[in-house]
Design a protein around this motif. Structure first.
Motif, PDB file in Angstrom:
ATOM      1  N   GLU A   1     -28.613  52.701 -16.693  1.00 34.88           N
ATOM      2  CA  GLU A   1     -29.716  52.018 -17.370  1.00 34.88           C
ATOM      3  C   GLU A   1     -31.035  52.280 -16.650  1.00 34.88           C
ATOM      4  O   GLU A   1     -32.067  52.566 -17.282  1.00 34.88           O
TER       5      GLU A   1
ATOM      6  N   ALA B   1     -24.805  50.270 -22.242  1.00 36.35           N
ATOM      7  CA  ALA B   1     -25.736  49.252 -21.744  1.00 36.35           C
ATOM      8  C   ALA B   1     -25.681  48.046 -22.678  1.00 36.35           C
ATOM      9  O   ALA B   1     -25.659  48.197 -23.897  1.00 36.35           O
TER      10      ALA B   1
ATOM     11  N   ALA C   1     -32.904  46.294 -17.480  1.00 45.92           N
ATOM     12  CA  ALA C   1     -32.866  47.731 -17.220  1.00 45.92           C
ATOM     13  C   ALA C   1     -34.032  48.167 -16.350  1.00 45.92           C
ATOM     14  O   ALA C   1     -33.886  49.057 -15.494  1.00 45.92           O
TER      15      ALA C   1
END
Length: 395
Positions: free
Chosen positions: A43, A65, A72
């Motif tokens: 991420e 993700a 992130a």
């Protein structure tokens, strides 16, 4: 001759060293894949390189993700480190966070721990299954829980109370349930600060990653299947329990209605309890029960639960709770492929040990709470509204 004395800290430090060495040996034997950590790293790399945040999968389990864009952004530094160095850093950081959680749990019950008991408690808490799995996966549960509990245990009048809670909710969303708890307990200013901080984190994510933010909040947030299969034994929420009992991977209203009833009842108890420590735990475990997915490593709130039970002299209940959170019974039942949906009745409690335990504690607490002191007018009105909602949900 003067006799040598062993300081109280030495046995505790030796216990902690032995516990960490044993854990490190197990990690070496199992390879310590830290799959979730590799997702976080991916991420961060997606943000740094400007690639699609929700379009990739990594590891042999093809994990995507699942966190908001704000999280992130915080993961970007993970992409700068080689994987072995990152694993070592996260493992050491999680051990320190575990010690912090133990200390915060002691603060929750107003019994600060000296260094020796703190080391001993940390050494033992490492082997609680949710904690063990958090370290093994390289998860962020301990960080999110520490942020939340630190904020909730700050003294009245402390500056910016609610800010850390809002940041925790901006990372993993589920701590947002404590905003509702604070409102119902009459702590509106702290709730407003937390809500503003959470909204601010989402806004920052939208500014830095507008496309990913639109994708997450309009689409990815609602794809619960993206997180994983909700019916496997890893999921210790009510949805997982009901799915396995019915043998149905999509139980629908069969879990949604009980979850709604538990949500209302749990918050009603959290509002009614005269002790804030009880209210915090009731809210945390209510959230774990009603969330569509609560993996076993999400249940690190067992650490403050044990602290409260021990502080109040409930040693037998504490021993039972520690046993349940250490026994790993969900991994003893058949759970390869679709076997999770074919368990016989006597294996169901083993497969859902955490919700069964917590539901039992909630039911016993419901009878005990009737002896609580008189509530404030605001709390009484809130409780009346919640009780009416609970009766409507049951009908």
């Amino acid at each position: 001759m003067r006799k040598r004395t062993v300081t109280p800290r030495l046995p505790a430090l030796l216990l902690l060293a032995l516990s960490l060495a044993s854990f490190a040996a197990l990690c070496a034997l199992r390879g310590a894949p830290m799959a979730d950590l590799l997702v976080y790293r991916a991420e961060g790399a997606a943000v740094a390189h400007g690639t699609d945040l929700y379009g990739f999968t990594v590891t042999r389990w093809r994990l995507p993700a699942t966190y908001p864009p704000f999280a992130a952004v915080l993961f970007v530094p993970a992409a700068w480190l080689p994987v072995p160095a990152l694993k070592a850093a996260v493992l050491a950081g999680n051990v320190l966070l575990l010690a912090t959680l133990v200390a915060l749990s002691a603060r929750l019950v107003s019994r600060p721990l000296p260094p020796a008991p703190l080391c001993a408690a940390t050494a033992l808490a490492l082997w609680l299954e949710p904690v063990f799995q958090t370290l093994l996966y390289g998860q962020i549960n301990l960080a999110v829980t520490c942020l939340t509990l630190w904020d909730l245990t700050r003294p009245p009048g402390a500056r910016a109370r609610g800010l850390a809670l809002g940041i925790a909710a901006g990372i993993k969303l589920t701590p947002a349930v404590f905003v509702v708890y604070l409102l119902l307990r009459g702590r509106g200013r702290q709730a407003a600060t937390a809500a503003a901080a959470c909204a601010g984190s989402a806004a920052l994510g939208a500014v830095l990653l507008p496309s990913a933010s639109a994708d997450f909040w309009t689409r990815r947030l609602w794809e619960t299947g993206r997180v994983g299969k909700a019916w496997i034994v890893d999921n210790q929420s009510l949805r997982g329990l009901v799915a396995r009992i019915l043998g149905d991977p999509a139980p629908g209203l069969a879990w949604a209605l009980p979850a709604a009833a538990v949500a209302v009842a749990g918050l009603a108890l959290a509002v009614r309890t005269p002790r804030d420590s009880h209210g915090v735990l009731l809210t945390a475990f209510t959230a774990l029960l009603v969330c569509p997915i609560s993996w076993t490593h999400h249940w690190v709130w067992c650490v403050p639960l044990l602290a409260v039970l021990l502080a109040e002299g409930c040693t037998r209940t504490a021993a039972l709770t520690a046993l349940v959170f250490t026994a790993r019974t969900m991994w003893l039942v058949p759970h390869e492929g679709d076997l999770d949906l074919e368990l016989p009745w006597w294996q169901q409690p083993l497969a859902a040990a955490y919700p069964v335990l917590v539901l039992g504690l909630l039911l016993s607490y419901d009878s005990m709470i009737s002896r609580c002191p008189t509530l404030s007018t605001e709390q009484t009105g809130t409780l009346t509204w919640l009780s009416r909602s609970f009766r409507s949900a049951r009908r």
